[in-house]
Design a protein around this motif. Sequence first.
Motif, PDB file in Angstrom:
ATOM      1  N   LEU A 151      33.100 -29.799 -34.699  1.00 13.48           N
ATOM      2  CA  LEU A 151      31.855 -29.118 -33.906  1.00 13.48           C
ATOM      3  C   LEU A 151      31.041 -30.184 -33.222  1.00 13.48           C
ATOM      4  O   LEU A 151      30.214 -29.825 -32.354  1.00 13.48           O
ATOM      5  N   ASN A 152      31.080 -31.498 -33.211  1.00 21.14           N
ATOM      6  CA  ASN A 152      30.400 -32.362 -32.702  1.00 21.14           C
ATOM      7  C   ASN A 152      29.050 -32.336 -33.144  1.00 21.14           C
ATOM      8  O   ASN A 152      27.971 -32.712 -32.358  1.00 21.14           O
ATOM      9  N   GLY A 153      28.797 -32.070 -34.344  1.00 18.91           N
ATOM     10  CA  GLY A 153      27.577 -31.542 -34.879  1.00 18.91           C
ATOM     11  C   GLY A 153      26.698 -33.094 -35.210  1.00 18.91           C
ATOM     12  O   GLY A 153      25.592 -32.886 -35.234  1.00 18.91           O
ATOM     13  N   GLU A 154      27.467 -33.987 -35.630  1.00 17.28           N
ATOM     14  CA  GLU A 154      26.993 -35.329 -35.776  1.00 17.28           C
ATOM     15  C   GLU A 154      25.941 -35.709 -34.633  1.00 17.28           C
ATOM     16  O   GLU A 154      25.050 -36.458 -34.792  1.00 17.28           O
ATOM     17  N   TYR A 155      26.434 -35.253 -33.491  1.00 16.33           N
ATOM     18  CA  TYR A 155      25.447 -35.451 -32.333  1.00 16.33           C
ATOM     19  C   TYR A 155      24.185 -35.172 -32.396  1.00 16.33           C
ATOM     20  O   TYR A 155      23.147 -36.005 -32.082  1.00 16.33           O
ATOM     21  N   LEU A 156      23.861 -33.986 -32.920  1.00 14.14           N
ATOM     22  CA  LEU A 156      22.401 -33.552 -33.072  1.00 14.14           C
ATOM     23  C   LEU A 156      21.664 -34.317 -34.109  1.00 14.14           C
ATOM     24  O   LEU A 156      20.624 -34.679 -33.856  1.00 14.14           O
ATOM     25  N   HIS A 157      22.463 -34.806 -35.092  1.00 12.07           N
ATOM     26  CA  HIS A 157      21.589 -35.419 -36.155  1.00 12.07           C
ATOM     27  C   HIS A 157      21.351 -36.859 -35.784  1.00 12.07           C
ATOM     28  O   HIS A 157      20.366 -37.465 -36.079  1.00 12.07           O
ATOM     29  N   GLU A 158      22.445 -37.578 -34.849  1.00 14.06           N
ATOM     30  CA  GLU A 158      21.937 -38.577 -34.269  1.00 14.06           C
ATOM     31  C   GLU A 158      21.003 -38.717 -33.376  1.00 14.06           C
ATOM     32  O   GLU A 158      20.118 -39.806 -33.290  1.00 14.06           O
ATOM     33  N   MET A 159      20.806 -37.649 -32.827  1.00 13.92           N
ATOM     34  CA  MET A 159      19.519 -37.337 -31.769  1.00 13.92           C
ATOM     35  C   MET A 159      18.247 -37.032 -32.682  1.00 13.92           C
ATOM     36  O   MET A 159      17.116 -36.828 -32.094  1.00 13.92           O
ATOM     37  N   GLY A 160      18.287 -37.096 -34.025  1.00 13.01           N
ATOM     38  CA  GLY A 160      17.138 -36.919 -34.712  1.00 13.01           C
ATOM     39  C   GLY A 160      16.958 -35.246 -35.230  1.00 13.01           C
ATOM     40  O   GLY A 160      15.760 -35.240 -35.677  1.00 13.01           O
ATOM     41  N   ALA A 399      25.438 -21.997 -38.394  1.00 15.23           N
ATOM     42  CA  ALA A 399      24.118 -21.247 -38.859  1.00 15.23           C
ATOM     43  C   ALA A 399      23.016 -22.753 -38.818  1.00 15.23           C
ATOM     44  O   ALA A 399      21.980 -22.656 -38.043  1.00 15.23           O
ATOM     45  N   GLY A 400      23.489 -23.855 -39.674  1.00 14.00           N
ATOM     46  CA  GLY A 400      22.757 -24.857 -39.738  1.00 14.00           C
ATOM     47  C   GLY A 400      22.535 -25.619 -38.438  1.00 14.00           C
ATOM     48  O   GLY A 400      21.520 -26.233 -38.047  1.00 14.00           O
ATOM     49  N   LEU A 401      23.798 -25.901 -37.735  1.00 14.90           N
ATOM     50  CA  LEU A 401      23.629 -26.648 -36.563  1.00 14.90           C
ATOM     51  C   LEU A 401      23.076 -25.943 -35.475  1.00 14.90           C
ATOM     52  O   LEU A 401      22.432 -26.384 -34.613  1.00 14.90           O
ATOM     53  N   SER A 402      23.115 -24.573 -35.423  1.00 12.16           N
ATOM     54  CA  SER A 402      22.333 -23.541 -34.585  1.00 12.16           C
ATOM     55  C   SER A 402      20.927 -23.879 -34.673  1.00 12.16           C
ATOM     56  O   SER A 402      20.184 -23.974 -33.797  1.00 12.16           O
ATOM     57  N   ALA A 403      20.369 -23.988 -36.078  1.00 14.09           N
ATOM     58  CA  ALA A 403      18.772 -24.449 -36.221  1.00 14.09           C
ATOM     59  C   ALA A 403      18.634 -25.698 -35.737  1.00 14.09           C
ATOM     60  O   ALA A 403      17.439 -25.856 -35.003  1.00 14.09           O
ATOM     61  N   CYS A 404      19.577 -26.681 -35.814  1.00 13.62           N
ATOM     62  CA  CYS A 404      19.040 -28.205 -35.380  1.00 13.62           C
ATOM     63  C   CYS A 404      19.180 -28.134 -33.954  1.00 13.62           C
ATOM     64  O   CYS A 404      18.173 -28.696 -33.291  1.00 13.62           O
ATOM     65  N   LEU A 405      20.143 -27.362 -33.124  1.00 14.81           N
ATOM     66  CA  LEU A 405      20.069 -27.216 -31.654  1.00 14.81           C
ATOM     67  C   LEU A 405      18.569 -26.506 -31.312  1.00 14.81           C
ATOM     68  O   LEU A 405      18.058 -26.847 -30.291  1.00 14.81           O
ATOM     69  N   TRP A 406      18.353 -25.357 -32.002  1.00 12.95           N
ATOM     70  CA  TRP A 406      17.160 -24.731 -31.763  1.00 12.95           C
ATOM     71  C   TRP A 406      16.117 -25.700 -31.867  1.00 12.95           C
ATOM     72  O   TRP A 406      14.877 -25.543 -31.123  1.00 12.95           O
ATOM     73  N   PRO A 440      32.898 -24.400 -30.865  1.00 15.93           N
ATOM     74  CA  PRO A 440      31.874 -25.122 -30.162  1.00 15.93           C
ATOM     75  C   PRO A 440      31.892 -26.490 -30.389  1.00 15.93           C
ATOM     76  O   PRO A 440      32.197 -27.044 -31.250  1.00 15.93           O
ATOM     77  N   ASP A 441      31.060 -27.122 -29.190  1.00 19.04           N
ATOM     78  CA  ASP A 441      30.830 -28.453 -29.042  1.00 19.04           C
ATOM     79  C   ASP A 441      29.482 -28.328 -28.974  1.00 19.04           C
ATOM     80  O   ASP A 441      28.789 -28.259 -27.999  1.00 19.04           O
ATOM     81  N   PHE A 442      28.609 -28.757 -30.134  1.00 18.64           N
ATOM     82  CA  PHE A 442      27.110 -28.966 -29.977  1.00 18.64           C
ATOM     83  C   PHE A 442      26.552 -30.059 -29.099  1.00 18.64           C
ATOM     84  O   PHE A 442      25.456 -29.863 -28.864  1.00 18.64           O
ATOM     85  N   LYS A 443      27.259 -30.879 -28.801  1.00 19.22           N
ATOM     86  CA  LYS A 443      26.902 -32.035 -27.798  1.00 19.22           C
ATOM     87  C   LYS A 443      26.621 -31.337 -26.366  1.00 19.22           C
ATOM     88  O   LYS A 443      25.763 -31.514 -25.603  1.00 19.22           O
ATOM     89  N   LYS A 444      27.806 -30.571 -26.228  1.00 16.59           N
ATOM     90  CA  LYS A 444      27.848 -29.778 -24.811  1.00 16.59           C
ATOM     91  C   LYS A 444      26.646 -28.792 -24.748  1.00 16.59           C
ATOM     92  O   LYS A 444      26.101 -28.627 -23.658  1.00 16.59           O
ATOM     93  N   ALA A 445      26.593 -28.118 -26.050  1.00 21.89           N
ATOM     94  CA  ALA A 445      25.657 -27.079 -26.025  1.00 21.89           C
ATOM     95  C   ALA A 445      24.136 -27.619 -25.678  1.00 21.89           C
ATOM     96  O   ALA A 445      23.243 -27.130 -25.059  1.00 21.89           O
TER      97      ALA A 445
END
Length: 537
Positions: A151-160, A399-406, A440-445
């Motif tokens: 999901l490229n979810g680690e991008y959101l973690h790397e962004m804090g 759900a968890g990554l959506s919360a990080c994006l939000w 999904p690609d959470f970096k693109k999102a």
Amino acid sequence: MRRKDLLFVSTRWDMAKKSNWIICFLFVCPLLLQAGGNASHILYFKDKPTELICSANTDSRDIPVNAAYIAALRQQGIDVISVSKWLNAALVKAVPQAIAQAGNMPFVESVQHIPVRQQSAIVNIQSLQTCTEIQDFEDNYVSSFAQFHLLNGEYLHEMGYRGEEMKIAVCDNGFYNANNNTAFAEVFSDNRVKDTYDFVNSETAVYNEISGAHGSNCLSLIAGKKENEFIGTATKADYYLYHTENNTSETLQEEFNLALALERCHEQGVQVVSVSLGYFEFENAAENFDTTEMKKNNTPGAKAVNIAASKGILVCVAAGNEGASSWKYITSPGNADSAFTIAAVNSSGTPANFTGYALSSDTRIKPNVAAMGVGTAILNTNGTVSNGNGTSYACPSIAGLSACLWQAFPDKTNWEIKTAIEQSASKYLNPDKRIGYGIPDFKKAYQLLANPTFVSAPSLENEIRFYPVPVQHTLYMQSDDNIRVESLQLFNAVGQTVMEVRRPSQQDWDVSHLSKGMYLVQVTTDKGILLKKLIKD
């Protein structure tokens, strides 16, 4: 409900550098219905008190059920178990004669029967094999890296962004031993479990039922942490844990419980909900859902999900594990229009054979997106890493990554977060009935939402229109006079630009030379960007 929609699929799997699997068998023997005596029903009411006034943050659905109606039922000797203001209904228990009288009361719209079990014969046997070989991935992700990276979810973690200040609820069958599980030690030491309730037993304790391991496993995908082995998708959030699934029976009451839990989520200010439950078949065949009902949003759970979404909550729901069964389709409440319905794929992105299909006649995009639900790493009730299969495990990851994006874009709405995730997905231009818009690609999102001209607001949808749809020869655009169109781009299903016009002087274009299929048109205006799908016939 088929219990395997709550638990992971009992399928052996193989994964590179791992030889572990998780198997769950559930044997459901026929249950004897109690003849006579008290039986449970849902009573739906016709109206609500008109003298009550809604506030700025509420509407008529938040007005409590008429207290006079509840009092009248109790005067008839009817035991009122719980009341849903959103459904304008009461869950009650009484002898058949009293229920018949209640059905004739002038304020009762309809009566829905829920049979009482004399005994339960569900045997839950779990075999959880821990991972003895951990592949050395990056940082703390290790065993959970595959599902993150898909999901490229680690991008959101790397962004804090790890869910700080976000409120996430999990509705499930309990959360066995979560309060003593080392996987959640940080959560409890920080006092970040903000609310718990067991809607089955009407109590606040949610950690005691051994059969509630499924809820703990799902929670671990969001909140779990094991140093140098595993990390959940939103480990810094606040959590709201609600037990709605009855582990000893299968009745429509469980959907009513879910409706009550979603009401409580709204009262608590929850932003994201993860629901790894699915219903379509009950022990009483009269309660079973058919495909007509699944499209009409008629089920109690679907109604509640739609209301929750309309109030700003992002409700993530597992698509169900019936793809290889005779039922085949998405279960309720994943069928709800506003549910963010999650399918399952393996680590390579191939759809799981068990993930539920959308109905062939359904014009909606369902499921919405997909995440890893085959060989998914979890933390079990002992705090060790295990692996399991099921849309149940795909859902909490999203759900968890959506919360990080939000968290990164707190001013966005639930609908804008959902739209950005869908637009980032691998099959956005050619969705299907297995995994919807795809992975999904959470970096693109994140990048979509970070674009200052990103717009999914209804205003541009209404001010710029394309016709005919589908188009064969000439595509026409109609825009309001107050809109200045800067450019128009047309992309094919693989993202290639097939047409581009800067400051267009006309509003019609010849597209007869284009191949049949789905296209994405991007209109850049002085008010933002509009993205719309077009079908070339």
